[in-house]
Design a protein around this motif. Structure first.
Motif, PDB file in Angstrom:
ATOM      1  N   ILE A  39      45.339  88.809  66.109  1.00 52.71           N
ATOM      2  CA  ILE A  39      45.039  87.955  64.684  1.00 52.71           C
ATOM      3  C   ILE A  39      45.380  89.195  63.772  1.00 52.71           C
ATOM      4  N   THR A  40      45.844  89.132  62.726  1.00 53.19           N
ATOM      5  CA  THR A  40      45.823  90.153  61.443  1.00 53.19           C
ATOM      6  C   THR A  40      44.590  89.752  60.626  1.00 53.19           C
TER       7      THR A  40
ATOM      8  N   LYS B  51      41.403  81.306  63.886  1.00 54.46           N
ATOM      9  CA  LYS B  51      40.187  81.802  64.457  1.00 54.46           C
ATOM     10  C   LYS B  51      39.075  80.439  64.927  1.00 54.46           C
TER      11      LYS B  51
ATOM     12  N   LYS C 196      45.370  80.071  56.883  1.00 56.44           N
ATOM     13  CA  LYS C 196      45.871  79.793  58.122  1.00 56.44           C
ATOM     14  C   LYS C 196      45.229  80.513  59.183  1.00 56.44           C
ATOM     15  N   THR C 197      45.013  81.913  59.149  1.00 56.16           N
ATOM     16  CA  THR C 197      44.257  82.796  59.894  1.00 56.16           C
ATOM     17  C   THR C 197      42.766  82.091  60.291  1.00 56.16           C
TER      18      THR C 197
ATOM     19  N   THR D  68      50.664  81.782  63.156  1.00 54.40           N
ATOM     20  CA  THR D  68      51.072  81.554  61.651  1.00 54.40           C
ATOM     21  C   THR D  68      52.466  82.167  61.406  1.00 54.40           C
TER      22      THR D  68
ATOM     23  N   ASP E 194      49.552  85.783  65.388  1.00 57.08           N
ATOM     24  CA  ASP E 194      49.042  85.621  63.867  1.00 57.08           C
ATOM     25  C   ASP E 194      49.338  86.727  63.192  1.00 57.08           C
ATOM     26  N   GLU E 195      50.413  87.028  62.552  1.00 56.84           N
ATOM     27  CA  GLU E 195      51.519  86.354  62.520  1.00 56.84           C
ATOM     28  C   GLU E 195      52.824  86.928  62.243  1.00 56.84           C
TER      29      GLU E 195
END
Length: 181
Positions: free
Chosen positions: A42-43, A27, A22-23, A136, A107-108
């Motif tokens: 983003i994580t 990206k 997902k991430t 996400t 995310d997320e």
């Protein structure tokens, strides 16, 4: 499924099993867009010798902090991770404040993030704004997450091994992201 509908919803979230991509897809999409028109976060996992020790927050304006770590000293714990609600509030929440005509990346939306009331309030503000949202989201019994899954202005796309590479390309070429290229 996405792109087969005549109406594209303004909020799109990828969901699926942990580690499915997902991430990575988010990206990949970001890399093809105008960075000056994107906000959010983003994580990422933090690993030490192949063992996951925590989770990082990486804002799209280049700030970074731990969201959770095995060695934190906080009142919030999920599994073996101690969660920094303070960092969620300081970095995630501030990174997604909606501006006119921005794409917001989330995310997320997961269990750790939902420990912050400020995070949940800001997510709802962003989802209700005129901004498009791409992110996400986990599958969870948490009411907040279930409510997002059920929103009429939101499309949830399931990522799996068969579609994970094609899904990012479909989103990149979709009318959903036209204005951000």
């Amino acid at each position: 499924m996405f792109l087969e509908n005549t109406v594209v919803k303004k909020n799109i979230f990828l969901t699926g099993k942990p580690g499915i991509g997902k991430t990575t897809g988010i990206k990949r999409i970001i890399s093809k867009l105008d960075k000056s028109r994107i906000k959010g976060f983003i994580t990422a996992e933090k690993r030490n010798r192949n063992e996951r020790t925590g989770f990082l927050i990486k804002t799209l304006n280049d700030k970074m902090a731990y969201m959770a770590h095995v060695n934190f000293d906080t009142d919030y714990k999920l599994g073996k991770y101690f969660v920094s609600v303070e960092n969620i509030n300081k970095f995630m929440v501030q990174s997604m404040n909606p501006d006119k005509n921005s794409l917001i990346i989330l995310d997320e939306i997961g269990k750790m993030e939902c420990l912050s009331e400020k995070f949940k309030t800001m997510v709802l503000k962003v989802l209700e704004s005129s901004n498009k949202v791409l992110g996400t989201i986990s599958v969870s019994n948490i009411k907040f997450i279930k409510d997002i899954h059920e929103r009429k202005d939101t499309e949830i796309l399931n990522v799996n091994l068969k579609n994970r590479d094609k899904l990012a390309d479909k989103l990149i070429s979709s009318c959903f992201l036209d204005e951000f290229r």
